[in-house]
Scaffold this active site. Structure first.
Site, PDB file in Angstrom:
ATOM      1  N   SER A 124      31.722  -0.327  38.704  1.00 39.20           N
ATOM      2  CA  SER A 124      31.030  -1.147  39.697  1.00 39.20           C
ATOM      3  C   SER A 124      32.035  -1.880  40.576  1.00 39.20           C
ATOM      4  O   SER A 124      33.118  -2.262  40.115  1.00 39.20           O
ATOM      5  CB  SER A 124      30.176  -2.168  38.948  1.00 39.20           C
ATOM      6  N   TYR A 148      29.367  -9.238  32.639  1.00 37.79           N
ATOM      7  CA  TYR A 148      29.039  -7.850  32.991  1.00 37.79           C
ATOM      8  C   TYR A 148      30.235  -7.171  33.659  1.00 37.79           C
ATOM      9  O   TYR A 148      30.630  -6.055  33.298  1.00 37.79           O
ATOM     10  CB  TYR A 148      27.813  -7.820  33.914  1.00 37.79           C
ATOM     11  N   LYS A 152      32.668  -3.849  32.480  1.00 43.72           N
ATOM     12  CA  LYS A 152      32.951  -2.646  33.295  1.00 43.72           C
ATOM     13  C   LYS A 152      34.461  -2.457  33.406  1.00 43.72           C
ATOM     14  O   LYS A 152      34.979  -1.348  33.291  1.00 43.72           O
ATOM     15  CB  LYS A 152      32.318  -2.795  34.684  1.00 43.72           C
TER      16      LYS A 152
HETATM   17  P1  NAD Z   1      19.414   1.665  34.338  1.00 47.80           P
HETATM   18  O1  NAD Z   1      19.210   0.495  33.439  1.00 47.80           O
HETATM   19  O2  NAD Z   1      18.265   2.148  35.131  1.00 47.80           O
HETATM   20  O3  NAD Z   1      20.000   2.906  33.499  1.00 47.80           O
HETATM   21  C1  NAD Z   1      20.784   2.727  32.337  1.00 47.80           C
HETATM   22  C2  NAD Z   1      20.155   3.592  31.241  1.00 47.80           C
HETATM   23  O4  NAD Z   1      20.921   3.445  30.045  1.00 47.80           O
HETATM   24  C3  NAD Z   1      18.716   3.146  30.916  1.00 47.80           C
HETATM   25  O5  NAD Z   1      17.849   4.250  30.935  1.00 47.80           O
HETATM   26  C4  NAD Z   1      18.826   2.549  29.510  1.00 47.80           C
HETATM   27  O6  NAD Z   1      17.651   2.747  28.754  1.00 47.80           O
HETATM   28  C5  NAD Z   1      20.021   3.316  28.962  1.00 47.80           C
HETATM   29  N1  NAD Z   1      20.712   2.612  27.876  1.00 47.80           N
HETATM   30  C6  NAD Z   1      21.074   1.300  27.830  1.00 47.80           C
HETATM   31  N2  NAD Z   1      21.686   1.046  26.666  1.00 47.80           N
HETATM   32  C7  NAD Z   1      21.733   2.216  25.980  1.00 47.80           C
HETATM   33  C8  NAD Z   1      22.237   2.583  24.704  1.00 47.80           C
HETATM   34  N3  NAD Z   1      22.833   1.673  23.895  1.00 47.80           N
HETATM   35  N4  NAD Z   1      22.112   3.865  24.294  1.00 47.80           N
HETATM   36  C9  NAD Z   1      21.501   4.782  25.093  1.00 47.80           C
HETATM   37  N5  NAD Z   1      20.996   4.482  26.311  1.00 47.80           N
HETATM   38  C10 NAD Z   1      21.114   3.218  26.735  1.00 47.80           C
HETATM   39  O7  NAD Z   1      20.649   1.306  35.296  1.00 47.80           O
HETATM   40  P2  NAD Z   1      21.234   2.097  36.534  1.00 47.80           P
HETATM   41  O8  NAD Z   1      21.042   1.247  37.726  1.00 47.80           O
HETATM   42  O9  NAD Z   1      20.783   3.496  36.538  1.00 47.80           O
HETATM   43  O10 NAD Z   1      22.778   2.020  36.170  1.00 47.80           O
HETATM   44  C11 NAD Z   1      23.458   3.077  35.525  1.00 47.80           C
HETATM   45  C12 NAD Z   1      24.902   2.668  35.305  1.00 47.80           C
HETATM   46  O11 NAD Z   1      25.483   2.329  36.564  1.00 47.80           O
HETATM   47  C13 NAD Z   1      25.064   1.429  34.416  1.00 47.80           C
HETATM   48  O12 NAD Z   1      26.185   1.640  33.578  1.00 47.80           O
HETATM   49  C14 NAD Z   1      25.328   0.315  35.404  1.00 47.80           C
HETATM   50  O13 NAD Z   1      26.113  -0.719  34.837  1.00 47.80           O
HETATM   51  C15 NAD Z   1      26.094   1.054  36.497  1.00 47.80           C
HETATM   52  N6  NAD Z   1      25.986   0.393  37.824  1.00 47.80           N
HETATM   53  C16 NAD Z   1      24.748   0.124  38.341  1.00 47.80           C
HETATM   54  C17 NAD Z   1      24.659  -0.534  39.577  1.00 47.80           C
HETATM   55  C18 NAD Z   1      23.326  -0.872  40.182  1.00 47.80           C
HETATM   56  O14 NAD Z   1      23.274  -1.779  41.036  1.00 47.80           O
HETATM   57  N7  NAD Z   1      22.226  -0.197  39.821  1.00 47.80           N
HETATM   58  C19 NAD Z   1      25.822  -0.895  40.274  1.00 47.80           C
HETATM   59  C20 NAD Z   1      27.052  -0.580  39.719  1.00 47.80           C
HETATM   60  C21 NAD Z   1      27.125   0.065  38.476  1.00 47.80           C
HETATM   61  N1  UFG Z   2      19.610 -11.680  47.208  1.00 50.55           N
HETATM   62  C1  UFG Z   2      18.659 -12.554  47.718  1.00 50.55           C
HETATM   63  N2  UFG Z   2      17.472 -12.655  47.051  1.00 50.55           N
HETATM   64  C2  UFG Z   2      17.178 -11.933  45.930  1.00 50.55           C
HETATM   65  C3  UFG Z   2      18.157 -11.046  45.423  1.00 50.55           C
HETATM   66  C4  UFG Z   2      19.365 -10.947  46.094  1.00 50.55           C
HETATM   67  O1  UFG Z   2      18.889 -13.221  48.717  1.00 50.55           O
HETATM   68  O2  UFG Z   2      16.075 -12.093  45.365  1.00 50.55           O
HETATM   69  C5  UFG Z   2      20.885 -11.515  47.946  1.00 50.55           C
HETATM   70  C6  UFG Z   2      22.114 -11.868  47.126  1.00 50.55           C
HETATM   71  O3  UFG Z   2      22.393 -13.250  47.209  1.00 50.55           O
HETATM   72  C7  UFG Z   2      23.176 -10.975  47.772  1.00 50.55           C
HETATM   73  C8  UFG Z   2      22.391  -9.735  48.219  1.00 50.55           C
HETATM   74  O4  UFG Z   2      21.030 -10.140  48.269  1.00 50.55           O
HETATM   75  O5  UFG Z   2      23.687 -11.594  48.935  1.00 50.55           O
HETATM   76  C9  UFG Z   2      22.523  -8.564  47.246  1.00 50.55           C
HETATM   77  O6  UFG Z   2      22.190  -9.004  45.935  1.00 50.55           O
HETATM   78  P1  UFG Z   2      21.914  -7.988  44.732  1.00 50.55           P
HETATM   79  O7  UFG Z   2      21.534  -8.809  43.535  1.00 50.55           O
HETATM   80  O8  UFG Z   2      20.978  -6.935  45.162  1.00 50.55           O
HETATM   81  O9  UFG Z   2      23.325  -7.288  44.526  1.00 50.55           O
HETATM   82  P2  UFG Z   2      24.748  -7.888  44.141  1.00 50.55           P
HETATM   83  O10 UFG Z   2      25.683  -7.531  45.248  1.00 50.55           O
HETATM   84  O11 UFG Z   2      24.670  -9.299  43.749  1.00 50.55           O
HETATM   85  O12 UFG Z   2      25.106  -7.082  42.820  1.00 50.55           O
HETATM   86  C10 UFG Z   2      24.812  -5.688  42.676  1.00 50.55           C
HETATM   87  C11 UFG Z   2      24.487  -5.415  41.210  1.00 50.55           C
HETATM   88  C12 UFG Z   2      25.705  -5.592  40.366  1.00 50.55           C
HETATM   89  C13 UFG Z   2      26.802  -4.733  40.910  1.00 50.55           C
HETATM   90  C14 UFG Z   2      27.075  -5.107  42.339  1.00 50.55           C
HETATM   91  C15 UFG Z   2      28.161  -4.252  42.925  1.00 50.55           C
HETATM   92  O13 UFG Z   2      23.494  -6.300  40.741  1.00 50.55           O
HETATM   93  O14 UFG Z   2      25.413  -5.165  39.052  1.00 50.55           O
HETATM   94  O15 UFG Z   2      25.888  -4.931  43.109  1.00 50.55           O
HETATM   95  O16 UFG Z   2      27.927  -2.912  42.634  1.00 50.55           O
HETATM   96  F1  UFG Z   2      27.901  -4.944  40.180  1.00 50.55           F
END
Ligand code: NAD
Ligand code: UFG
Length: 338
Positions: A124, A148, A152
């Site tokens: 991330s 978190y 990562k």
């Molecule tokens: P998500 O929660 O939809 O998917 C994660 C999946 O992993 C889920 O289906 C959950 O049930 C499964 N899981 C959790 N713990 C587990 C375990 N112990 N064993 C087996 N399965 C397990 O999240 P996502 O948005 O699809 O994210 C996927 C990956 O990408 C994550 O590692 C997350 O940290 C990373 N990531 C997500 C974002 C974002 O904003 N969505 C940004 C950066 C990185």
């Molecule tokens: N925001 C609002 N209102 C809300 C939610 C978010 O104003 O209800 C604003 C936040 O303050 C920020 C922007 O919208 O300025 C984006 O916020 P998000 O929560 O959607 O995303 P972040 O950038 O905070 O974080 C996300 C994921 C993290 C990941 C990161 C970078 O939540 O897990 O992107 O990949 F690490």
């Protein structure tokens, strides 16, 4: 290729499996449904007209993972499984280290037993922390500011150490910026369990009438309209980045990190007006105080991924909003609608 996908029922995992199956790869997925629904597996198979192997397993169960990896004999693994809520990670740090770091060690142990040497990891942009300069490139210092983000960063280090101790291994670390959007079919998308933490799913739930108004967290940042700016990336572009990364891992040895973003930033209010356009709905919002830990601007320099993975984002903001709206309006309660 034979690809094992952990966290395959989740938001990004499900979109990636669709693209893998479409391109003819064989997929085995593992998930414990901690944050997802089994319904997604039917939708994936319906969309692609292909089947996949699935195991409901916790990645921390090393004995079960060893059997799964040995049985499927993957050419490579994509490791999505993990926990991702920043606030929750501060409240339950040990659970986050256990799943995100212990789970990674467990997976690598199972891969070692089966001689699988290629892995693509969901990292991330949060590993960078407060920007020293922008846009972030992959050499930017990593100073994550919450639990978190640290999980990562530590997982990246675990993978780096594993790779250098394993002959012929390759670890690709994909640092996602802000994934949004849904499959254009509207059959799969992001389905947060509780009140969404992230902007886009919250906006979508306001548009569909599930929530009254968006809280905008601060309008006094040094950005063009005072609200936070992020690099939003369409989930289908992100899915395709994983396929490019698998290809890279098949041709290279070593550990490489890549930013996966567009290089283009949008503010919270830009997102609200684009979503309002796409949905034809008003998005009521109120300005509130800043959310602790937020940064003003997060922006990727994606040029390393463009050059070395031969990958580039092609979906624009309107695609992100239109596909989210298609998913949200046809599945107002997410996979809860069955
Ligand atoms: P998500 O929660 O939809 O998917 C994660 C999946 O992993 C889920 O289906 C959950 O049930 C499964 N899981 C959790 N713990 C587990 C375990 N112990 N064993 C087996 N399965 C397990 O999240 P996502 O948005 O699809 O994210 C996927 C990956 O990408 C994550 O590692 C997350 O940290 C990373 N990531 C997500 C974002 C974002 O904003 N969505 C940004 C950066 C990185
Ligand atoms: N925001 C609002 N209102 C809300 C939610 C978010 O104003 O209800 C604003 C936040 O303050 C920020 C922007 O919208 O300025 C984006 O916020 P998000 O929560 O959607 O995303 P972040 O950038 O905070 O974080 C996300 C994921 C993290 C990941 C990161 C970078 O939540 O897990 O992107 O990949 F690490």
């Amino acid at each position: 290729m034979r690809v094992l996908v952990t966290g395959g029922a989740g938001y990004i995992g499900s979109h990636t499996i669709v693209e893998l199956l479409r391109q003819g790869h064989d997929v085995c997925a593992v998930d414990n449904f901690d944050n997802s629904s089994p319904v997604v597996l039917d939708r994936i198979q319906e969309l692609t007209n292909r089947t996949l192997t699935f195991h409901q397993t916790d990645i921390r169960d090393t004995a079960a993972m060893t059997d799964i990896v040995a049985g499927f004999a993957p050419d490579a693994v994509i490791h999505f499984a993990g926990l991702k809520a920043v606030g929750e990670s501060e409240a339950e740090p040990l659970r986050y280290y256990d799943v995100n770091n212990g789970g990674t060690v467990s997976l690598l142990t199972a891969m070692d037993a089966a001689g699988c040497k290629r892995v693509v990891f969901s990292s991330s942009a949060t590993v960078y922390g407060e920007p020293v300069y922008l846009p972030f490139d992959e050499n930017h210092p990593c100073q994550p500011s919450n639990v978190y983000g640290r999980t990562k960063y530590f997982a990246e280090e675990i993978l780096r150490n594993w790779q250098s101790a394993t002959d012929g291994a390759c670890a690709v670390l994909l640092r996602y910026f802000n994934p949004v959007g849904a499959h254009p079919s509207g059959r799969i998308g992001e389905d947060p369990r509780d009140v969404p933490n992230n902007l886009m799913p919250f906006v979508a739930q306001v548009a569909v009438g599930r929530r009254a108004a968006l809280s905008v967290f601060g309008n006094d940042y040094g950005t063009h309209d005072g609200t936070g700016v992020r690099d939003y990336i369409h989930v289908v572009d992100l899915a395709l980045a994983h396929i490019a990364a698998l290809d890279f891992a098949a041709r290279n040895e070593g550990t490489e990190a890549f930013n996966i973003g567009t290089g283009q930033g949008y503010s919270v209010l830009d997102m609200v007006s684009a979503f309002s356009r796409a949905s034809g709905r008003d998005i009521p919002y109120k300005i509130e105080s800043r959310r602790p830990g937020d940064i003003a601007t997060s922006l990727a320099d994606p040029s390393r991924a463009n050059a070395q993975l031969g990958w580039r984002a092609t979906h624009d903001l309107d695609d992100m909003c239109a596909s989210t709206w298609n998913w949200q309006s046809t599945n107002p309660n997410g996979y809860g609608d069955g």
